[in-house]
Write a protein that holds these residues in place. Structure first.
Motif, PDB file in Angstrom:
ATOM      1  N   HIS A 239      32.674  26.794   0.439  1.00 54.84           N
ATOM      2  CA  HIS A 239      32.180  26.131  -0.825  1.00 54.84           C
ATOM      3  C   HIS A 239      31.720  24.631  -0.157  1.00 54.84           C
ATOM      4  O   HIS A 239      31.076  24.060  -1.081  1.00 54.84           O
TER       5      HIS A 239
ATOM      6  N   GLU B 175      36.959  15.667  -4.025  1.00 61.24           N
ATOM      7  CA  GLU B 175      36.584  14.482  -3.056  1.00 61.24           C
ATOM      8  C   GLU B 175      37.862  14.068  -2.390  1.00 61.24           C
ATOM      9  O   GLU B 175      37.911  13.599  -1.434  1.00 61.24           O
TER      10      GLU B 175
ATOM     11  N   VAL C  23      48.110  20.061 -14.938  1.00 63.64           N
ATOM     12  CA  VAL C  23      47.189  20.887 -14.962  1.00 63.64           C
ATOM     13  C   VAL C  23      47.069  22.276 -14.808  1.00 63.64           C
ATOM     14  O   VAL C  23      48.067  22.834 -14.653  1.00 63.64           O
TER      15      VAL C  23
ATOM     16  N   PHE D 253      30.184  21.075   1.309  1.00 59.89           N
ATOM     17  CA  PHE D 253      28.801  20.867   1.852  1.00 59.89           C
ATOM     18  C   PHE D 253      28.678  20.039   3.000  1.00 59.89           C
ATOM     19  O   PHE D 253      29.926  19.159   3.082  1.00 59.89           O
TER      20      PHE D 253
ATOM     21  N   SER E 293      37.104  25.676 -14.459  1.00 59.03           N
ATOM     22  CA  SER E 293      37.565  27.116 -14.422  1.00 59.03           C
ATOM     23  C   SER E 293      36.472  28.097 -14.918  1.00 59.03           C
ATOM     24  O   SER E 293      36.402  29.074 -14.179  1.00 59.03           O
TER      25      SER E 293
ATOM     26  N   LEU F 261      42.302  27.517 -12.083  1.00 60.91           N
ATOM     27  CA  LEU F 261      42.008  29.201 -11.948  1.00 60.91           C
ATOM     28  C   LEU F 261      42.294  29.431 -10.514  1.00 60.91           C
ATOM     29  O   LEU F 261      41.864  28.647  -9.540  1.00 60.91           O
TER      30      LEU F 261
ATOM     31  N   THR G  73      32.393  20.605  -9.694  1.00 60.22           N
ATOM     32  CA  THR G  73      33.073  21.503  -9.351  1.00 60.22           C
ATOM     33  C   THR G  73      33.328  21.499  -7.895  1.00 60.22           C
ATOM     34  O   THR G  73      34.438  21.713  -7.253  1.00 60.22           O
ATOM     35  N   TYR G  74      31.926  21.575  -7.342  1.00 60.79           N
ATOM     36  CA  TYR G  74      32.197  21.827  -5.633  1.00 60.79           C
ATOM     37  C   TYR G  74      31.467  20.486  -4.998  1.00 60.79           C
ATOM     38  O   TYR G  74      32.023  19.825  -4.173  1.00 60.79           O
TER      39      TYR G  74
ATOM     40  N   SER H 184      42.700  22.835  -5.176  1.00 60.02           N
ATOM     41  CA  SER H 184      43.592  23.673  -5.805  1.00 60.02           C
ATOM     42  C   SER H 184      43.802  25.020  -4.688  1.00 60.02           C
ATOM     43  O   SER H 184      43.342  25.053  -3.688  1.00 60.02           O
TER      44      SER H 184
ATOM     45  N   LYS I 248      43.546  17.019  -3.917  1.00 66.51           N
ATOM     46  CA  LYS I 248      43.586  17.702  -5.254  1.00 66.51           C
ATOM     47  C   LYS I 248      42.729  18.756  -5.253  1.00 66.51           C
ATOM     48  O   LYS I 248      42.669  19.828  -6.366  1.00 66.51           O
TER      49      LYS I 248
ATOM     50  N   GLN J 134      34.378  28.280 -11.717  1.00 65.24           N
ATOM     51  CA  GLN J 134      35.103  28.767 -10.630  1.00 65.24           C
ATOM     52  C   GLN J 134      35.280  30.263 -10.801  1.00 65.24           C
ATOM     53  O   GLN J 134      35.425  31.243  -9.963  1.00 65.24           O
TER      54      GLN J 134
ATOM     55  N   ALA K 118      50.640  14.450 -16.224  1.00 58.18           N
ATOM     56  CA  ALA K 118      49.256  15.057 -16.036  1.00 58.18           C
ATOM     57  C   ALA K 118      49.259  16.415 -15.297  1.00 58.18           C
ATOM     58  O   ALA K 118      48.474  16.717 -14.562  1.00 58.18           O
TER      59      ALA K 118
ATOM     60  N   ARG L 159      40.091  32.020  -6.014  1.00 56.71           N
ATOM     61  CA  ARG L 159      39.388  30.898  -6.404  1.00 56.71           C
ATOM     62  C   ARG L 159      39.861  29.614  -6.179  1.00 56.71           C
ATOM     63  O   ARG L 159      41.051  29.541  -6.211  1.00 56.71           O
ATOM     64  N   ILE L 160      39.032  28.529  -5.881  1.00 61.56           N
ATOM     65  CA  ILE L 160      39.251  27.329  -5.499  1.00 61.56           C
ATOM     66  C   ILE L 160      38.470  26.316  -6.029  1.00 61.56           C
ATOM     67  O   ILE L 160      37.426  26.559  -6.783  1.00 61.56           O
ATOM     68  N   LYS L 161      39.138  25.248  -6.421  1.00 55.43           N
ATOM     69  CA  LYS L 161      38.273  23.954  -6.899  1.00 55.43           C
ATOM     70  C   LYS L 161      38.429  23.062  -5.700  1.00 55.43           C
ATOM     71  O   LYS L 161      39.466  22.478  -5.583  1.00 55.43           O
ATOM     72  N   LEU L 162      37.216  22.496  -5.396  1.00 51.69           N
ATOM     73  CA  LEU L 162      37.278  21.254  -4.340  1.00 51.69           C
ATOM     74  C   LEU L 162      37.406  19.969  -4.988  1.00 51.69           C
ATOM     75  O   LEU L 162      37.379  19.895  -6.440  1.00 51.69           O
TER      76      LEU L 162
ATOM     77  N   LYS M 103      25.024  17.119  -4.240  1.00 50.62           N
ATOM     78  CA  LYS M 103      24.429  18.029  -3.447  1.00 50.62           C
ATOM     79  C   LYS M 103      24.523  19.688  -4.322  1.00 50.62           C
ATOM     80  O   LYS M 103      23.702  20.545  -3.795  1.00 50.62           O
TER      81      LYS M 103
ATOM     82  N   ARG N 217      47.584  16.381 -22.994  1.00 50.61           N
ATOM     83  CA  ARG N 217      48.419  15.104 -22.474  1.00 50.61           C
ATOM     84  C   ARG N 217      49.123  14.604 -23.623  1.00 50.61           C
ATOM     85  O   ARG N 217      49.768  13.721 -23.125  1.00 50.61           O
TER      86      ARG N 217
END
Lengths: 465, 465
Positions: free
Chosen positions: A463, A340, A324, A465, B197, A327, B226-227, A346, A344, B200, A322, A335-338, B231, B156
């Motif tokens: 970013h 939960e 990935v 919350f 992306s 960005l 994404t974030y 980035s 994970k 982002q 898997a 740049r970031i991807k949050l 919310k 994949r």
């Protein structure tokens, strides 16, 4: 199917249209990485890079692709762009065949964001699959020790994906393949034996063996389980082996394809030896994988050659890596991807990865990720556990990401599959054995430079919350 | 890689050379079948036939194949044969898309044995994989009920095997694919949304959504995780949906790609409905398969569209269908392959398979296998249990194996993927539901005509030890 730029997901083209109309000159940095080694392995073998570079140098939308995209309703300005599309970016990568680990960039793409998106699917498709299979092959080689390994999985492979499976198997350590096309194009040794149907097409097994040995005396392997292995196949094979000796030839081997392989291999070895045929090798096949081979080895089964099919070429049981493509920077802004799941999240910035090498030239077991512009990384910190860090000054630092493509043209020489496979074996020798065992392998460490960690945490705060 | 006759195992060519020199005019009948449904399913969906027929009509060794085979040391007479090779045989087959079951022929090849061997690997490679994926897709459709299904697995998939995966998914019941090339070549509807992306690349999510909706207002689906889904992503999507309404447009949907999909879908539905956006659909993705979708349905998650990737296109967890190709007759003489496991003993003779249809037009749950020359099969017997048999006179007998190729040319019209998918749905309707459930599905019966059973048992006695 030929690989063209349409070997992609539709959303790449949809997003590309939006970029084209709103910010056509955006520059992006994307990281390719995966989050877990396949097969609960302690490492992975990176494969597929040469195929990616070769295709990227010439990737275009074909005229039928253009007809299709026009019919999909894309705007004419954008269609003109696609018609002239080529990849003109840079790629920084680990060497193909290297031992790699999760959660650090294996390859970075730096390009116009439209180009970087359009190639994403193809790049993931090739790298994910070949890395999966090269890793599986490497594990099978580890369990087979000095046993010879033959890939024979094409009939159960995922259609034409089998072509790439055979390539990746060779990189991971397989000695030969049954796949003629892959052998031809990638200069992999090709081998094969015979099928049950060959023997069935004769009234009797002995005549089938005789005909085969007469026409193909070189590398002749007789399949001995069509009717009864020990009562029919093996005695007939011995008869033919003796007839070959009279002609100054030698039977290479006999193949067992069913039944209890450990028991049959021992019996067969003993009977062959008692017949003064100690040189006749034993080939086995039938649903082999790294665990079955490990068990056969532990039982002392005297097997010379292992033919592995389905479990190799389909990467069972995982069936997918898997990987990935995230960005990391846009127009020089990180740049970031949050997520939960914090694991994970980035990593921002164009980066470099340093592998720590100890005084003996062995991998210490730690890769440090730094911002590309950092010149000295003297400490790495655990990505999330603030109690953990590692001083790095005592190690040699090997930078893993090196430029392999610039302005859409490769900057490294072409490497053959044999060269890549040899490099992979050298790198595996640098990896301590505790990372190679199947049960709970040692976990290779990842760390961030202090600067990268500080900057990443600031972006998370921005970013969250 | 182009598909040529070298897309085969080396041993097919080695055996072909022996046939060429010892019995070049041998006529063979081979059966294609598998021994178990994949995924513990109660049925399988046969797929890949059109691709096989299309390729077989033009299959040749290319000039580079010939150069390679010459270098492998094959004799010049035989190389001349290979240079002029084409498949000139006949094929009898179930219809593509039909519901099929284990241990009865799905397809028969009747040809010169050299030709029949050379095509074996390619035929197995294409049929095994597409049947695997079409069956997986059919199961996912069964669990999704009236939910719309999108294939998005290309990244994949097993390299270019992903092209065939998308085709097979459409046959099994998927509504669309993200795979542009497959959509283009097989006329499958193509769809897609957006990637993280894209969002982002913007300073803020709202602007990303606004730009996307302005450039691509049709079929616009916004990715909202994404974030933070509830919310940030959802409120921004609602803002954009309202702006679209002011322009006389409608947001098609929002996509959830992480977190607890059941919880988030319910929350999202409620908030959208409270915002008078009842028309905005909910799309979900993230490691879906038939079991996850079944659970989401059982929880009442208000999901309209399911995006399925890895688990679909790799056929997880099985990853392979172990279809085989067994010699059933040679020069009009029946042939058998024994096995230590009696279930694996092959069935001799060129055969026909009759499906029993009841008075309501439904499948009764029994396929009877007969020797091809038998005209009337009034009873079928269990292959191995002498206490079991079934009277067949009360049923309509539907012959399943019909000629689809003669003298190397197809004898049936080309069928599109859409036509095959429609046929598959009609056939599934004839299959009673107890064969479709996931837990211990009812076992569809197989039987042999009395004559076939008698002749097979005589052959077993001839070869047994």
């Amino acid at each position: 199917m030929n690989i063209t730029a349409a070997y992609t997901d539709l959303y790449q083209i949809t997003m590309a249209q939006v970029y084209f109309e709103t910010k056509p000159n955006g520059r992006a940095v994307f990281d390719y990485y995966f989050r877990h080694n396949p097969f609960k392995s302690g490492y992975s073998i990176f494969a597929g890079l040469e195929d990616v570079l070769t295709s990227l140098e010439t990737l275009k939308f074909s005229s039928s692709d253009m007809t299709y995209l026009k019919a999909k309703g894309f705007e004419s300005d954008f269609l003109d762009y696609l018609e002239n599309f080529s990849f003109k970016g840079s790629i920084y990568s680990c060497q193909e065949g290297d031992v790699v680990f999760p959660n650090r960039p294996i390859l970075q793409v730096e390009a116009n964001i439209i180009e970087a998106q359009i190639i994403e699917t193809f790049l993931l498709n090739i790298l994910n699959f070949q890395t999966l299979i090269a890793t599986k092959a490497s594990r099978i080689k580890y369990s087979a020790k000095d046993g010879v390994l033959l890939d024979m999985g094409l009939r159960r492979a995922h259609a034409t994906g089998g072509y790439y499976a055979s390539r990746a198997a060779a990189i991971g350590g397989f000695d030969s393949t049954s796949n003629v096309k892959a052998a031809e194009d990638y200069a992999i040794p090709s081998t094969g034996t015979m099928a049950h149907s060959f023997i069935q097409s004769y009234e009797d097994e002995l005549q089938a063996f005789r005909d085969f040995a007469k026409v193909r005396p070189d590398n002749c392997v007789l399949l001995i389980d069509t009717y009864n292995t020990l009562k029919s196949g093996l005695p007939h094979a011995i008869t033919v082996a003796k007839e070959m000796e009279e002609r100054g030839e030698r039977l290479l081997g006999v193949r067992l394809d069913s039944g209890d392989l450990a028991y049959l291999a021992k019996k067969t070895r003993q009977i062959l030896d008692d017949s003064n045929l100690g040189y006749v090798k034993i080939v086995v096949s039938n649903q082999l994988d790294e665990y079955v081979i490990k068990s056969l080895k532990e039982q002392g089964a005297p097997i010379d050659i292992f033919g592995v099919g389905t479990n190799l070429v389909t990467g069972k049981p995982d069936a997918a890596l898997a990987g990935v493509y995230k960005l990391a920077a846009f127009n020089d802004t990180p740049r970031i991807k949050l997520s939960e799941n914090i694991i994970k999240t980035s990593l921002p910035f164009k980066k470099q990865v340093y592998r720590m090498i100890d005084d003996n030239g062995m991998f210490y077991g730690a890769d440090a990720i730094a911002i590309h512009s950092e010149t000295k990384v003297s400490k790495m910190e655990h990505p999330f556990d603030i109690t953990k860090s590692l001083e790095l000054n005592r190690f040699k630092h090997e930078p893993l990401l090196n430029q392999v493509m610039k302005d859409g043209k490769r900057t490294i020489p072409v490497r053959t599959v044999a060269e890549i496979a040899e490099y992979s074996q050298l790198r595996l020798k640098q990896l301590p054995n505790e990372y190679k065992r199947f049960q709970n392998p040692h976990i290779y460490k990842i760390g961030l430079s202090s600067q990268l960690k500080k900057e990443r945490d600031a972006l998370i705060n921005l970013h969250k919350f």
